[in-house]
Design a protein around this motif. Structure first.
Motif, PDB file in Angstrom:
ATOM      1  N   PHE A 197      -5.740  -0.610  -5.273  1.00  0.00           N
ATOM      2  CA  PHE A 197      -5.157   1.614  -5.183  1.00  0.00           C
ATOM      3  C   PHE A 197      -4.495   1.206  -6.973  1.00  0.00           C
ATOM      4  O   PHE A 197      -4.374   2.306  -7.573  1.00  0.00           O
ATOM      5  N   HIS A 245      -1.942  -9.403   2.502  1.00  0.00           N
ATOM      6  CA  HIS A 245      -2.027  -7.781   2.448  1.00  0.00           C
ATOM      7  C   HIS A 245      -1.605  -7.765   0.792  1.00  0.00           C
ATOM      8  O   HIS A 245      -1.847  -6.084   0.351  1.00  0.00           O
ATOM      9  N   PHE A 304      -3.252  -3.662  -1.427  1.00  0.00           N
ATOM     10  CA  PHE A 304      -2.649  -2.674  -2.734  1.00  0.00           C
ATOM     11  C   PHE A 304      -3.271  -3.165  -4.045  1.00  0.00           C
ATOM     12  O   PHE A 304      -2.772  -2.230  -5.201  1.00  0.00           O
ATOM     13  N   CYS A 305      -3.258  -3.778  -4.514  1.00  0.00           N
ATOM     14  CA  CYS A 305      -3.910  -4.481  -5.674  1.00  0.00           C
ATOM     15  C   CYS A 305      -5.575  -3.283  -5.679  1.00  0.00           C
ATOM     16  O   CYS A 305      -5.456  -2.926  -6.616  1.00  0.00           O
TER      17      CYS A 305
END
Length: 337
Positions: A63, A56, A60-61
């Motif tokens: 964004f 996961h 997140f990277c």
């Protein structure tokens, strides 16, 4: 970590500590979660679930955004000068084809001229070298402070990871009953969160410099590992590794802050990549080396003694370098005055 350095300039130590606090939170949750997953799904199923959770990070990277750029105001006179230069370049480029064709004719009429067909190979090699130099910036090693940081990252990894991996096993070996040995890891992680989120205030307010804070954290962690060999109770180990967690929460984020101070924010991504490479090598060396020491001595005390000595030596090196740099800056200031 490189993104944090580009976004924060004034309170970078505090911001970096908050980011690193996520690692310590995972230490708190890791022990009970792994125990539950292994009991429920076995170690293979637990590894699959943990790998899915880790993946996961990629989501997140997505964004992440580059930091906002400053607008540069160019005066009209500068624009006119650049236009004049462009006109001169255009004129030169229009006259160059005739010269180049003449040179080509001379080359083709020369009987000694041999076309090897390999003229593109040097170009490809140069392009490949340029790409590799951007990824792995070897010129960083010309900076003595950066080279020292690589050595320190290597030694820290050799001495630090065995502290975590063998903490529960060491507590069980001295007769501490279950489930108390696993709570030592939780105590270490909770205190590390406190250290990571509070040390930035001390650094940003100039109470300590980043190298001084790094040296103090490493020296204290080394002393805890050394003197913990005299503890044979749960309370003693809990107090010792609460202190270790606080000091680890101080020095771990400061490794990045000190790197930024030594190489600058623009070269920090390359610096981080190389230093993490040395850290990974140290992790590969440290754990089996600790196992070898345990097999030879049949005691975890020897393992923690060597680990503490390595961390103490690292902190001492940083302290000496910090004192030398402070004296040099003071000498330079007095010379200017």
């Amino acid at each position: 970590m490189a993104f944090t350095a580009r976004y924060f300039r004034r309170r970078y130590a505090l911001a970096n500590g908050v980011v690193f606090a996520g690692i310590a939170v995972s230490w708190i949750a890791l022990t009970p979660v792994c125990r539950f997953l292994i009991e429920k799904y076995g170690w293979r199923g637990a590894m699959l679930i943990l790998s899915a959770i880790t993946s996961h990070i990629c989501v997140f990277c997505v964004f992440f955004k580059p930091p906002p750029q400053k607008r540069v105001v160019i005066e009209l006179a500068e624009i006119r000068e650049t236009r004049d230069v462009d006109d001169i370049n255009d004129t030169a480029s229009q006259s160059s084809p005739s010269q180049s064709t003449g040179n080509q004719d001379l080359q083709h009429t020369d009987p000694n001229h041999a076309d090897t067909g390999n003229t593109s190979c040097p170009t490809k090699c140069k392009n490949s070298c340029r790409v590799l130099s951007k990824i792995f910036d070897i010129s960083l090693f010309s900076n003595r402070l950066f080279t020292m940081m690589c050595f320190i990252e290597l030694i820290i990894a050799i001495g630090f990871y065995p502290t975590l991996l063998f903490l529960s096993a060491r507590a069980i070996s001295i007769g501490i009953p279950e489930p108390l040995p696993t709570t030592l890891f939780t105590i270490l992680g909770a205190c590390s969160v406190i250290g990571r989120t509070t040390h930035g205030v001390i650094i940003d307010r100039k109470v300590l410099t980043a190298p001084q804070g790094l040296a103090i954290g490493l020296i204290c962690c080394g002393l805890v590992n050394i003197f913990s060999i005299f503890s044979s109770s749960y309370i003693g180990l809990a107090i010792a590794y609460a202190i270790f967690g606080l000091c680890n929460g101080m020095y771990h984020p400061l490794l990045t802050v000190v790197q930024k101070e030594f190489v600058g924010a623009q070269r920090l991504p390359q610096s981080q990549g190389i230093c993490h490479l040395f850290r990974a090598i140290g992790g590969l060396i440290g754990t089996p080396l600790t196992g070898f020491i345990f097999d030879a001595s049949r005691s975890y005390s020897a393992c923690y003694l060597y680990s503490g000595c390595l961390l103490f030596i690292d902190g001492f090196i940083i302290a000496v370098v910090s004192c030398v740099r402070k004296r040099q800056s003071a000498t330079a200031t007095s010379a200017e005055g």
